[in-house]
Design a protein around this motif. Sequence first.
Motif, short mmCIF file in Angstrom:
data_model
loop_
_atom_site.label_atom_id
_atom_site.label_comp_id
_atom_site.label_asym_id
_atom_site.label_seq_id
_atom_site.Cartn_x
_atom_site.Cartn_y
_atom_site.Cartn_z
N GLU A 166 69.87 42.64 29.86
CA GLU A 166 69.60 42.53 31.29
C GLU A 166 68.12 42.68 31.60
N VAL A 167 67.49 43.74 31.06
CA VAL A 167 66.08 43.95 31.38
C VAL A 167 65.20 42.94 30.65
N THR A 168 65.62 42.52 29.46
CA THR A 168 64.78 41.60 28.69
C THR A 168 64.77 40.21 29.29
N PHE A 169 65.94 39.66 29.61
CA PHE A 169 65.96 38.30 30.16
C PHE A 169 65.36 38.26 31.56
N ALA A 170 65.47 39.34 32.33
CA ALA A 170 64.79 39.38 33.61
C ALA A 170 63.28 39.27 33.41
N ALA A 171 62.75 39.98 32.41
CA ALA A 171 61.32 39.90 32.12
C ALA A 171 60.94 38.53 31.59
N LEU A 172 61.76 37.99 30.69
CA LEU A 172 61.44 36.71 30.07
C LEU A 172 61.39 35.58 31.10
N LEU A 173 62.31 35.59 32.06
CA LEU A 173 62.39 34.52 33.05
C LEU A 173 61.58 34.81 34.31
N GLN A 178 65.71 44.46 37.54
CA GLN A 178 67.10 44.88 37.65
C GLN A 178 67.20 46.21 38.41
N PRO A 179 68.32 46.43 39.08
CA PRO A 179 68.50 47.73 39.74
C PRO A 179 68.68 48.87 38.74
N GLY A 180 69.28 48.57 37.59
CA GLY A 180 69.47 49.58 36.55
C GLY A 180 69.22 48.98 35.19
N MET A 181 69.11 49.85 34.18
CA MET A 181 68.86 49.38 32.82
C MET A 181 70.09 48.76 32.19
N ASP A 187 73.11 54.82 41.01
CA ASP A 187 72.32 54.43 42.17
C ASP A 187 71.90 55.70 42.89
N ARG A 188 70.61 56.03 42.84
CA ARG A 188 70.13 57.27 43.42
C ARG A 188 70.31 57.31 44.93
N ALA A 189 70.00 56.23 45.61
CA ALA A 189 70.09 56.21 47.07
C ALA A 189 71.53 56.42 47.54
N VAL A 455 62.90 49.22 36.17
CA VAL A 455 64.09 49.03 37.00
C VAL A 455 63.94 49.88 38.26
N ASP A 456 64.83 49.64 39.21
CA ASP A 456 64.77 50.38 40.47
C ASP A 456 65.26 51.82 40.33
N ASN A 457 66.31 52.03 39.54
CA ASN A 457 66.90 53.36 39.39
C ASN A 457 66.60 53.89 38.00
N THR A 458 65.44 54.52 37.86
CA THR A 458 64.99 54.99 36.55
C THR A 458 65.66 56.31 36.20
N PRO A 459 66.30 56.40 35.05
CA PRO A 459 66.89 57.68 34.64
C PRO A 459 65.81 58.72 34.37
N ASP A 460 66.25 59.97 34.27
CA ASP A 460 65.32 61.07 34.00
C ASP A 460 65.10 61.30 32.52
#
Length: 540
Positions: A166-173, A178-181, A187-189, A455-460
């Motif tokens: 998910e994160v790789t193809f988003a970067a490639l294209l 992405q909202p998450g990894m 979803d924090r919010a 991503v939007d929701n980065t884990p700790d």
Amino acid sequence: MLRARGREARLRAQAPLRHVPFFVASTAVGRRRLTALAVLTGLVTGTSCTAVAGWLAPSERLDFPAEPLCVTANERHYDVDQNGVADFALLGCAQGRVDALAWDEDEDGMFERTVRLDAREGPRRHLVLLVDSLPYREVAQRHAAGAWPWFHPPQLVLPPFPSLSEVTFAALLGAPRQPGMIERYYDRAQNRVHDGYRARARGYEHPWQRLLDVHLGSYLRVGLSYLAPRSWIDAEFQAAKAAFDTDADDLTLAYVVTTSAMLSRHGQAGLDESLARLEPLCVQLLHDTEGAIDITIVSDHGHNLVPSENFRMEPVLAAAGFRVSDRIRDVERDVVLDIDGLVTFFAVHTSRPREVADVLLTRDEVELTMAREGEAVLVRDRDGAALIEERDGRLRYTPRTKDVLALEPALAALAAAGALDADGFASDRAWFEATWRHAWPDALRRIHDAFHGLVDNTPDVLVTLRAGHCAGDPAMDRWIDMRSTHGGLDFATSAAVVLTTVAPLPEPVRSAGVLPALGVLPIEATRTKDRGPAWSSLDR
């Protein structure tokens, strides 16, 4: 330079389900009926879910010969009409790349027509095939041994971290982040877990998927492909070819996911079969277009080709007093896990990242933990810690109690080359060149960016597992015995590959740099299609 045009008149590849009317899968109701049909069939007949998944696979296959009829040191001859006599050949293979295509149209042993590829004039359409999970080392070894001689030498591609599609193809294209990894993320919010599996099963497409011309689509079909990948993979390659054949644009983007299932279920054998299936697709495209095509195959990440057992981190955290939940009510006790598939990565959302890392690092399965310390990132193994910092795009690595990432030789080389400034920072480029061959390639940039806007929701806390272990939903253990996996920071699971006929790439690239290096302009927003989800005619 290639530019993608609009998709208003997109013709979709034809790939109806065998034995099942294609309209069955065209709506949410239809998808539920298809699922019910699969379950009912298994219950009534006593057939395994794997067998049912194979039965539901599309019947379409490439009609080009799977192997050459005759191979010499310099030529490969094919029996395209399959009457026992060769009528098409690739010439010049011994020189490292195919020099020409040749046709023996009357099958008398003499070529009536020859097309020299480097001298071919006129426009070429470009098929970019995004193939899930092809590892760089194995592909490079095969090419060096003579496979796919129409391609320039393969080049290493390094994805973001974690090494996930998910994160790789988003970067490639160049798609929105992405909202998450992973598919199922916190979803924090909303203070809840977003169930991406359910959304995908209902037809949701990620923004990067909306830029594609063809992909398998909903998680129903993806799940079926993981159950019986040998029944699905040829249909995916055929769908990619059909999308190219019906595409009026100069750039066609196709995604093949079943290769991931092939490696996950069958390990090395699955990789070998997947790579073997690429040859007839490429040769048929060269044959049908008479060489008026450029083909690029690029993967998202590697695979470790190591059988893996699922590591259950929930009881480990619970025994230390943490409560694993789907939301955070008690900020001192509650933790939320991001786990996906069966991969060598998982993440934790918590207000106590150091304590969580302390607990996890007591387990032999855990390789590294990573957590923010201010704007820096602290990387730990069970014996020590090191710090990664960024300033104005430059990076610094400081072993605190241990050289966790084994980068002291790279530090010494950078210092000797004068690449470190007075504060110990070096340029992003210098670190890339010093570490792309490393056991954890391009680690500083990849780890830093994972905590700073990937991503939007980065884990700790981000966690990688040692080879032989994976993390994911325990329910998946019932369906698949993992023979290979990915997700981590190490070279084997990270190192992706690009094969192309466009031009040789002189050096390794990050995923986001692949298409620019090939002269493909940013994929335009007009590619986003206002259509239902998924694959070809199944959804019309």
